[in-house]
Design an enzyme around this catalytic site. Structure first.
Site, PDB file in Angstrom:
ATOM      1  N   GLU A   1       0.827  -1.218   0.000  1.00  0.00           N
ATOM      2  CA  GLU A   1       0.000   0.000   0.000  1.00  0.00           C
ATOM      3  C   GLU A   1       0.857   1.263   0.000  1.00  0.00           C
ATOM      4  O   GLU A   1       0.531   2.245  -0.651  1.00  0.00           O
ATOM      5  CB  GLU A   1      -0.943   0.006   1.206  1.00  0.00           C
ATOM      6  CG  GLU A   1      -2.097  -0.970   1.073  1.00  0.00           C
ATOM      7  CD  GLU A   1      -2.956  -0.688  -0.153  1.00  0.00           C
ATOM      8  OE1 GLU A   1      -3.086   0.479  -0.559  1.00  0.00           O
ATOM      9  OE2 GLU A   1      -3.479  -1.656  -0.727  1.00  0.00           O
TER      10      GLU A   1
ATOM     11  N   ASP B   1      -9.750   6.349  -1.675  1.00  0.00           N
ATOM     12  CA  ASP B   1      -8.689   7.018  -2.449  1.00  0.00           C
ATOM     13  C   ASP B   1      -9.313   7.614  -3.710  1.00  0.00           C
ATOM     14  O   ASP B   1     -10.542   7.677  -3.839  1.00  0.00           O
ATOM     15  CB  ASP B   1      -7.570   6.026  -2.783  1.00  0.00           C
ATOM     16  CG  ASP B   1      -8.045   4.941  -3.738  1.00  0.00           C
ATOM     17  OD1 ASP B   1      -9.274   4.842  -3.986  1.00  0.00           O
ATOM     18  OD2 ASP B   1      -7.192   4.206  -4.265  1.00  0.00           O
TER      19      ASP B   1
ATOM     20  N   TYR C   1      -6.472   6.418   4.458  1.00  0.00           N
ATOM     21  CA  TYR C   1      -6.621   5.449   3.366  1.00  0.00           C
ATOM     22  C   TYR C   1      -5.809   4.178   3.637  1.00  0.00           C
ATOM     23  O   TYR C   1      -6.335   3.064   3.568  1.00  0.00           O
ATOM     24  CB  TYR C   1      -6.185   6.065   2.015  1.00  0.00           C
ATOM     25  CG  TYR C   1      -6.060   4.985   0.969  1.00  0.00           C
ATOM     26  CD1 TYR C   1      -7.189   4.480   0.356  1.00  0.00           C
ATOM     27  CD2 TYR C   1      -4.820   4.420   0.669  1.00  0.00           C
ATOM     28  CE1 TYR C   1      -7.101   3.428  -0.550  1.00  0.00           C
ATOM     29  CE2 TYR C   1      -4.721   3.377  -0.225  1.00  0.00           C
ATOM     30  CZ  TYR C   1      -5.860   2.890  -0.839  1.00  0.00           C
ATOM     31  OH  TYR C   1      -5.768   1.842  -1.720  1.00  0.00           O
TER      32      TYR C   1
END
Ligand code: SF4
Length: 352
Positions: A51, A152, A134
């Site tokens: 991520e 996002d 996020y």
């Protein structure tokens, strides 16, 4: 009782559409999901690394970096103990180097505050350095099956179209959407739901020319019904990117060039750089500046222009390329092909 904000009221009016999303998206995701290395594991450390790398970076560019990085630093403890130069070298070319430093700081916090185990809620994850709402939602939902949305650009775009939202998004709207979407997360399929938005956004609901004919959300999409998808999401007017002129000196000796470390704070903090000064220097000024570096030059030089675009600033670089007769001590000299000294950011490596 607290009054609902306009954003919350907007989302409340569309509660039925939000509730329908998982029913429509999950079967599509089961058939169409991308085969990605970080999807073969539930290890929160690996999902966290993926991520962080995926922020501002395309999936295709991340895969190789992810594989090499998790081989070099296979555990959160290995990352916490990483030597900074090795860490930045592993990140070299991926850009946004503060992500690598923050990942290490988060790894140290996981080791010192949580005994080496990633916390399993979005709230706790969001307290780690460099982890925003996020990333916290993505890791919590994918690794721990928590009902936490990860909002996002993909999610904002898809839902701006499904809900036909004609107002630019704001931090308050993003937060309200995170709450509203978290409330409709399907039990035991949280990670799949989060990742189905990622895949729909990258394959179907594209920023331009979305492929509505193939979309599983077509039946609930107001933008599709009203043929407005190409006009959404509505964007805020961008402020112009700051322009900065630099003169960059490439001092070559055989196959090596002179570099030095940047300051520990600010843009590209602590990374290597080619010697440079603010502003565009004339050839005479450039020669005089370089003579101050005490490098013995053989007289000839070439000059060219290069630019590099960061998120908020653009560097317009005038590059003077000199041949040096010797390697002076005021710089570190690195091989131009095999840069063994550490990470030379793309902004400078493109000047070579
Ligand atoms: Fe996006 Fe079209 Fe699907 Fe609506 S129908 S979500 S605009 S791809």
């Amino acid at each position: 009782m607290r009054m609902q904000t306009d954003d919350e009221q907007f989302l409340q009016r569309h509660a039925d559409k939000l509730s329908a999303l998982s029913v429509l998206l999950l079967p599509w995701y089961a058939q169409n999901k991308r085969d990605l290395p970080w999807r073969a594991t539930r290890d929160p450390y690996c999902i966290f690394i993926s991520e962080i790398m995926l922020q501002q970076t395309r999936v295709g560019a991340v895969i190789g970096y992810y594989n090499r990085f998790t081989e070099l630093f296979p555990t959160v403890r290995a990352l916490a103990q990483a030597d900074d130069d090795t860490l930045l070298k592993a990140w070299e070319g991926l850009g946004y180097y503060s992500r690598a430093r923050n990942a290490k700081r988060a790894a140290i916090a996981v080791c010192t505050d949580y005994g080496g185990q990633f916390p399993d809620t979005a709230e706790q994850l969001a307290t780690l350095p460099g982890i925003g709402a996020y990333t916290a939602g993505a890791v919590a939902s994918i690794a721990f099956d928590r009902r936490c949305a990860a909002v996002d650009g993909n999610v904002l775009r898809i839902l701006a179209r499904v809900l036909e939202r004609k107002t630019p998004d704001t931090p308050a709207y993003r937060k309200a959407l995170t709450n509203a979407l978290s409330a409709v997360y399907p039990a035991e399929r949280c990670g799949d739901f989060t990742q189905s938005f990622m895949d729909l956004g990258s394959a179907i609901c594209l920023p331009t020319r979305p492929l509505c004919a193939l979309c599983p959300l077509q039946s609930v999409c107001d933008a599709y019904a009203h043929n407005t998808a190409d006009t959404l999401p509505v964007r805020k007017q961008k402020t112009a990117r700051k322009q900065e002129n630099l003169t960059v000196f490439v001092l070559r000796h055989k196959n090596r060039v002179a570099v030095r470390k940047r300051p520990d704070s600010g843009l590209l903090a602590g990374l290597w750089e080619l010697p440079n000064v603010l502003g565009h220097l004339s050839p005479d000024q450039a020669l005089s500046a370089v003579s101050g570096y005490a490098t013995s030059l053989n007289g000839s030089f070439t000059v060219r222009q290069c630019k590099h675009v960061f998120t908020h600033i653009q560097w317009n670089m005038l590059v003077y390329d000199f041949a040096a007769d010797e390697e002076c001590d005021s710089f570190t000299w690195i091989h131009t092909q095999k840069n063994t000294a550490g990470a030379l950011p793309t902004a400078f490596s493109k000047c070579l």
